[in-house]
Structures are given as structure tokens and as C-alpha cells.
Design a protein around this motif. Structure first.
Motif, PDB file in Angstrom:
ATOM      1  N   TYR A 117       6.761   0.854 -17.018  1.00 23.23           N
ATOM      2  CA  TYR A 117       7.722  -0.199 -16.672  1.00 23.23           C
ATOM      3  C   TYR A 117       8.498   0.145 -15.402  1.00 23.23           C
ATOM      4  CZ  TYR A 117       6.770  -2.099 -21.300  1.00 23.23           C
ATOM      5  OH  TYR A 117       6.148  -2.637 -22.398  1.00 23.23           O
ATOM      6  N   ILE A 118       8.812   1.423 -15.220  1.00 20.20           N
ATOM      7  CA  ILE A 118       9.510   1.830 -13.997  1.00 20.20           C
ATOM      8  C   ILE A 118       8.639   1.568 -12.772  1.00 20.20           C
ATOM      9  CG2 ILE A 118      10.480   3.796 -12.739  1.00 20.20           C
ATOM     10  CD1 ILE A 118      12.231   2.912 -14.993  1.00 20.20           C
ATOM     11  N   GLY A 119       7.361   1.875 -12.890  1.00 20.77           N
ATOM     12  CA  GLY A 119       6.450   1.616 -11.774  1.00 20.77           C
ATOM     13  C   GLY A 119       6.325   0.137 -11.472  1.00 20.77           C
ATOM     14  N   MET A 120       6.321  -0.705 -12.514  1.00 18.94           N
ATOM     15  CA  MET A 120       6.204  -2.144 -12.295  1.00 18.94           C
ATOM     16  C   MET A 120       7.483  -2.718 -11.672  1.00 18.94           C
ATOM     17  SD  MET A 120       4.294  -3.037 -15.889  1.00 18.94           S
ATOM     18  CE  MET A 120       4.267  -4.798 -15.668  1.00 18.94           C
ATOM     19  N   ALA A 121       8.620  -2.090 -11.943  1.00 18.75           N
ATOM     20  CA  ALA A 121       9.886  -2.575 -11.373  1.00 18.75           C
ATOM     21  C   ALA A 121      10.246  -1.860 -10.081  1.00 18.75           C
ATOM     22  CB  ALA A 121      11.017  -2.378 -12.398  1.00 18.75           C
TER      23      ALA A 121
ATOM     24  N   ALA B  50      -0.035  -2.709 -13.530  1.00 18.97           N
ATOM     25  CA  ALA B  50      -0.349  -2.851 -14.956  1.00 18.97           C
ATOM     26  C   ALA B  50      -1.858  -2.795 -15.147  1.00 18.97           C
ATOM     27  CB  ALA B  50       0.212  -4.171 -15.473  1.00 18.97           C
ATOM     28  N   GLN B  51      -2.367  -1.633 -15.544  1.00 17.94           N
ATOM     29  CA  GLN B  51      -3.814  -1.474 -15.717  1.00 17.94           C
ATOM     30  C   GLN B  51      -4.236  -1.702 -17.168  1.00 17.94           C
ATOM     31  OE1 GLN B  51      -4.269   2.451 -14.153  1.00 17.94           O
ATOM     32  NE2 GLN B  51      -3.889   1.819 -12.035  1.00 17.94           N
ATOM     33  N   ASP B  52      -3.270  -1.660 -18.061  1.00 12.43           N
ATOM     34  CA  ASP B  52      -3.532  -1.931 -19.471  1.00 12.43           C
ATOM     35  C   ASP B  52      -3.034  -3.334 -19.798  1.00 12.43           C
ATOM     36  OD1 ASP B  52      -3.860  -1.977 -22.158  1.00 12.43           O
ATOM     37  OD2 ASP B  52      -2.868  -0.061 -22.563  1.00 12.43           O
ATOM     38  N   GLU B  53      -3.816  -4.077 -20.575  1.00  9.32           N
ATOM     39  CA  GLU B  53      -3.420  -5.450 -20.892  1.00  9.32           C
ATOM     40  C   GLU B  53      -2.090  -5.502 -21.628  1.00  9.32           C
ATOM     41  OE1 GLU B  53      -6.499  -7.687 -22.700  1.00  9.32           O
ATOM     42  OE2 GLU B  53      -5.182  -9.357 -23.253  1.00  9.32           O
ATOM     43  N   LYS B  54      -1.758  -4.452 -22.357  1.00 15.40           N
ATOM     44  CA  LYS B  54      -0.484  -4.437 -23.088  1.00 15.40           C
ATOM     45  C   LYS B  54       0.711  -4.379 -22.152  1.00 15.40           C
ATOM     46  CE  LYS B  54      -2.283  -2.328 -27.315  1.00 15.40           C
ATOM     47  NZ  LYS B  54      -2.202  -1.167 -28.235  1.00 15.40           N
TER      48      LYS B  54
ATOM     49  N   ILE C 243       0.825  -1.220   0.000  1.00 14.19           N
ATOM     50  CA  ILE C 243       0.000   0.000   0.000  1.00 14.19           C
ATOM     51  C   ILE C 243       0.860   1.270   0.000  1.00 14.19           C
ATOM     52  CG2 ILE C 243      -1.707   1.309   1.332  1.00 14.19           C
ATOM     53  CD1 ILE C 243      -2.961  -1.316   2.152  1.00 14.19           C
ATOM     54  N   PRO C 244       1.877   1.410   0.890  1.00 16.47           N
ATOM     55  CA  PRO C 244       2.732   2.610   0.809  1.00 16.47           C
ATOM     56  C   PRO C 244       3.406   2.776  -0.548  1.00 16.47           C
ATOM     57  CG  PRO C 244       3.128   1.431   2.858  1.00 16.47           C
ATOM     58  CD  PRO C 244       2.255   0.556   2.030  1.00 16.47           C
ATOM     59  N   MET C 245       3.906   1.668  -1.103  1.00 12.99           N
ATOM     60  CA  MET C 245       4.575   1.772  -2.407  1.00 12.99           C
ATOM     61  C   MET C 245       3.580   2.141  -3.502  1.00 12.99           C
ATOM     62  SD  MET C 245       7.518  -1.176  -2.581  1.00 12.99           S
ATOM     63  CE  MET C 245       6.357  -2.537  -2.448  1.00 12.99           C
ATOM     64  N   PHE C 246       2.368   1.601  -3.412  1.00  7.36           N
ATOM     65  CA  PHE C 246       1.358   1.921  -4.434  1.00  7.36           C
ATOM     66  C   PHE C 246       1.003   3.408  -4.384  1.00  7.36           C
ATOM     67  CE2 PHE C 246      -3.028   2.307  -5.925  1.00  7.36           C
ATOM     68  CZ  PHE C 246      -2.927   1.721  -7.176  1.00  7.36           C
ATOM     69  N   LEU C 247       0.896   3.957  -3.160  1.00 10.11           N
ATOM     70  CA  LEU C 247       0.598   5.393  -3.037  1.00 10.11           C
ATOM     71  C   LEU C 247       1.742   6.234  -3.604  1.00 10.11           C
ATOM     72  CD1 LEU C 247      -0.996   5.452   0.546  1.00 10.11           C
ATOM     73  CD2 LEU C 247      -2.169   5.575  -1.664  1.00 10.11           C
ATOM     74  N   MET C 248       2.991   5.796  -3.354  1.00  9.43           N
ATOM     75  CA  MET C 248       4.158   6.532  -3.883  1.00  9.43           C
ATOM     76  C   MET C 248       4.176   6.491  -5.414  1.00  9.43           C
ATOM     77  SD  MET C 248       7.062   5.224  -1.198  1.00  9.43           S
ATOM     78  CE  MET C 248       8.391   5.911  -2.174  1.00  9.43           C
ATOM     79  N   VAL C 249       3.972   5.299  -5.964  1.00 17.27           N
ATOM     80  CA  VAL C 249       4.023   5.156  -7.425  1.00 17.27           C
ATOM     81  C   VAL C 249       2.869   5.910  -8.078  1.00 17.27           C
ATOM     82  CG1 VAL C 249       3.790   3.482  -9.295  1.00 17.27           C
ATOM     83  CG2 VAL C 249       5.270   2.973  -7.351  1.00 17.27           C
ATOM     84  N   SER C 250       1.688   5.825  -7.468  1.00 14.25           N
ATOM     85  CA  SER C 250       0.536   6.543  -8.027  1.00 14.25           C
ATOM     86  C   SER C 250       0.744   8.048  -7.943  1.00 14.25           C
ATOM     87  CB  SER C 250      -0.735   6.148  -7.273  1.00 14.25           C
ATOM     88  OG  SER C 250      -0.979   4.774  -7.394  1.00 14.25           O
TER      89      SER C 250
ATOM     90  N   ALA D 224       3.518   9.608  -8.041  1.00 14.97           N
ATOM     91  CA  ALA D 224       4.539  10.013  -9.026  1.00 14.97           C
ATOM     92  C   ALA D 224       4.064   9.812 -10.457  1.00 14.97           C
ATOM     93  CB  ALA D 224       5.820   9.208  -8.795  1.00 14.97           C
ATOM     94  N   GLY D 225       2.843   9.320 -10.622  1.00 14.42           N
ATOM     95  CA  GLY D 225       2.314   9.110 -11.975  1.00 14.42           C
ATOM     96  C   GLY D 225       2.992   7.983 -12.721  1.00 14.42           C
ATOM     97  N   LEU D 226       3.439   6.971 -12.002  1.00 13.97           N
ATOM     98  CA  LEU D 226       4.153   5.855 -12.640  1.00 13.97           C
ATOM     99  C   LEU D 226       3.284   4.624 -12.829  1.00 13.97           C
ATOM    100  CD1 LEU D 226       7.602   6.127 -10.809  1.00 13.97           C
ATOM    101  CD2 LEU D 226       7.025   6.881 -13.120  1.00 13.97           C
ATOM    102  N   ASN D 227       1.972   4.775 -12.600  1.00 13.35           N
ATOM    103  CA  ASN D 227       1.094   3.634 -12.860  1.00 13.35           C
ATOM    104  C   ASN D 227       1.116   3.286 -14.332  1.00 13.35           C
ATOM    105  OD1 ASN D 227       0.179   2.991 -10.344  1.00 13.35           O
ATOM    106  ND2 ASN D 227      -1.574   4.390 -10.411  1.00 13.35           N
ATOM    107  N   ASN D 228       1.063   1.988 -14.604  1.00 15.63           N
ATOM    108  CA  ASN D 228       1.033   1.511 -15.983  1.00 15.63           C
ATOM    109  C   ASN D 228       2.313   1.847 -16.744  1.00 15.63           C
ATOM    110  OD1 ASN D 228      -0.782  -0.104 -17.394  1.00 15.63           O
ATOM    111  ND2 ASN D 228      -1.364   1.582 -18.735  1.00 15.63           N
TER     112      ASN D 228
END
Length: 293
Positions: free
Chosen positions: A158-162, A235-239, A143-150, A152-156
Motif C-alpha cells: 500500500y505504501i508503494g501504491m501511495a 499492484a501485481q497481485d489482484e488482491k 520510471i524513476p519512481m518505479f525504480l525507487m519503489v522497486s 526499496a521492495g515496496l512493490n505490491n
């Protein structure tokens, strides 16, 4: 006339022979136990491999049949790439795993070099604090990491996934243990020759810790490649799906495509198996020299 005296076997000479016999029996039992354990571990893998060659109705057939009717039925593998974007899932997994390995390796090299060859206040307590991160479950940080990534606009992306793999405590610990086994005279000699700290680390120390780096790459690859929860959240997009997330596409609320799930599982294991077989000799040496047993 000569007389041959047959001496009875004394207790002192029989004990080594008895010990050898006991050792051989115990060694045989250990080998049998290891072989039995290996067979037990291979049974699920064999089931998945054989089921990947079956038709959907064959997999659900009762009574259960181990062997497929046609061992050359690769239609499930063809279907993965023809009807689904499974090739893209594989490419995404390689990209995310590569980003995680490279960034965490670079950070771990710098951190391990500092902990191994520098003296600074509270060095050991700080190192213990770093190691304490081992004890924090990854799920507790989601949850903390998800809030940080969100934020920073890194959702979806590759940097956000890694993101969780950009730094790893395992790399710092492993490389520091290995570096402390290298004589400090190498560093001193390089400094006397006028080499910078960056040059010493990259040209002198890093080649010497190559076995530990290989161990780290193998372990990191396996963990990052098989990660499911974090890529599924980001990863919110299937691609952008990785292999593990893409497997969910073959599972439905009412019906699971077991033939495709088994085929995709077999393909997802290939990179890890190739990496392990290729670097196996370095893995054993690196684990033994780093003290990570």
C-alpha cells in the motif's frame, strides 16, 4: 382648467432602463448556456447509470435504447460483489487514498508554515522550485519512481501504491497562500506566551486554515481515487487492485462486460460525490480565500 403636459422620455432616463434590459438578456443567455453545458455533461453520466441497470444483450441492442426494460434490475451490482472481489478493490482504494491524503497533508502543513512564517536564505527561489514541480508531467516521473519503489521492495504494497501521493505541491501552495492571509500577530502573541512552534502550528494556525485543508482533501481525494497508471504498475497481485485497476478485469481482448463496467463505474463515483456534497460549502470558501481560482 388644468393642462397635463406629457413629457417625452429623455435620453438620460432611458439609458438605465436599456442597460437593465440588456443585463437581463445577457443574464438569461448565460443561464441558458450554463444549463445547456450541464445537460451535455450529464448525458454520459445518465447513459452509464441507465446502462448499469440493463442486461448485456440490452446494452448491445440496435437500435440503441436509452431506458432499461427493468429499472429495478440490480443484478449487475450484485454480480460485482458475488462473483468478483470488488469490495476489496474499494477497500484498497480507500486505504491508498487515505495514506496519500494524510501524509501529503502533514508534509504540506509543515512546509507551508515554514514558507509563510520563517525567513531563511533563498526562501522565494526555493518556493519557486517547489512550484516548478507543477510543470513536470506525472508520466515523466513514472520510471524513476518505479525504480525507487522497486529498489526499496515496496512493490505490491500500500505504501508503494501511495508513493506518488506522499507529497504534493498543490498542498504546499494552497496552505501557504491561506496562511499568509492570517495576521502574523497571532504567531507573535503565541510565541510571547511561550508556545512552541509545533504547538503554534497545530493549535493556532491549523484550525484557521481548515477551509483550505478541506479544499485540499477534496482535490487530493479525487486525483488519488481516480489514479490508474501507477496502481496498475505497482499492484501485481489482484488482491491489491484498486477500483480503477479492477475495472480492467471486466474488459477483455474480444468482449467487454459493459453491464459490469457501468455498474462498477457508478459505485466508484459514489464516495467522491458524497465527499463533494458534504464539504461543498467549505470548498467554495476555501478556494475564494486562498486565491486559487
Amino acid at each position: 382648467m388644468t393642462t397635463t403636459i406629457i413629457r417625452p422620455e429623455t435620453k438620460g432616463t432611458s439609458q438605465p432602463a436599456q442597460r437593465r434590459i440588456r443585463f437581463r438578456w445577457s443574464l438569461l443567455l448565460i443561464k441558458i448556456a450554463l444549463i445547456a453545458g450541464g445537460v451535455v455533461l450529464l448525458v454520459p453520466l445518465a447513459w452509464v447509470a441507465l446502462s448499469s441497470l440493463k442486461r448485456p444483450d440490452e446494452i448491445l441492442q440496435l437500435p440503441v435504447k436509452w431506458l432499461p426494460e427493468n429499472f429495478f434490475n440490480f443484478s449487475n451490482y450484485v454480480q460485482l460483489f458475488a462473483q468478483y472481489d470488488f469490495g476489496r478493490y474499494i477497500a484498497n482504494s480507500f486505504l491508498v487514498t487515505g495514506i496519500g491524503i494524510i501524509t501529503s497533508l502533514v508534509i504540506a502543513l509543515f512546509a507551508a508554515y515554514a514558507f509563510a512564517y520563517y525567513q531563511f536564505p533563498f526562501k522565494e527561489p526555493i518556493f519557486l522550485l517547489v512550484l516548478a514541480l507543477f510543470m513536470v508531467p506525472q508520466e515523466a516521473l513514472v520510471i524513476p519512481m518505479f525504480l525507487m519503489v522497486s529498489g526499496a521492495g515496496l512493490n505490491n504494497t500500500y505504501i508503494g501504491m501511495a508513493f506518488p501521493d506522499l507529497f504534493t505541491v498543490l498542498g504546499v501552495y494552497l496552505l501557504r497562500q491561506f496562511m499568509e492571509g492570517i495576521p502574523y500577530s497571532y504567531v507573535e502573541a503565541a510565541r510571547m506566551d511561550g508556545a512552541s512552534e509545533f504547538r503554534i502550528m497545530t493549535r493556532v494556525i491549523t484550525p484557521m486554515v481548515a477551509p483550505a485543508i478541506v479544499v485540499f482533501i477534496i482535490i487530493k481525494f479525487m486525483f488519488t481515487w481516480n489514479t490508474f497508471l501507477w496502481p496498475m504498475l505497482i499492484a501485481q497481485d489482484e488482491k491489491m487492485y484498486t477500483v480503477t485497476v479492477g475495472l480492467v478485469n471486466f474488459a477483455g481482448s474480444e468482449f467487454n462486460q459493459w453491464n459490469l463496467i457501468n455498474a462498477a463505474t457508478m459505485i466508484s463515483m459514489i464516495p467522491t460525490i458524497i465527499l463533494f456534497i458534504t464539504l461543498q460549502r467549505y470548498l467554495v470558501r476555501g478556494v475564494a480565500m486562498s486565491g486559487m481560482k
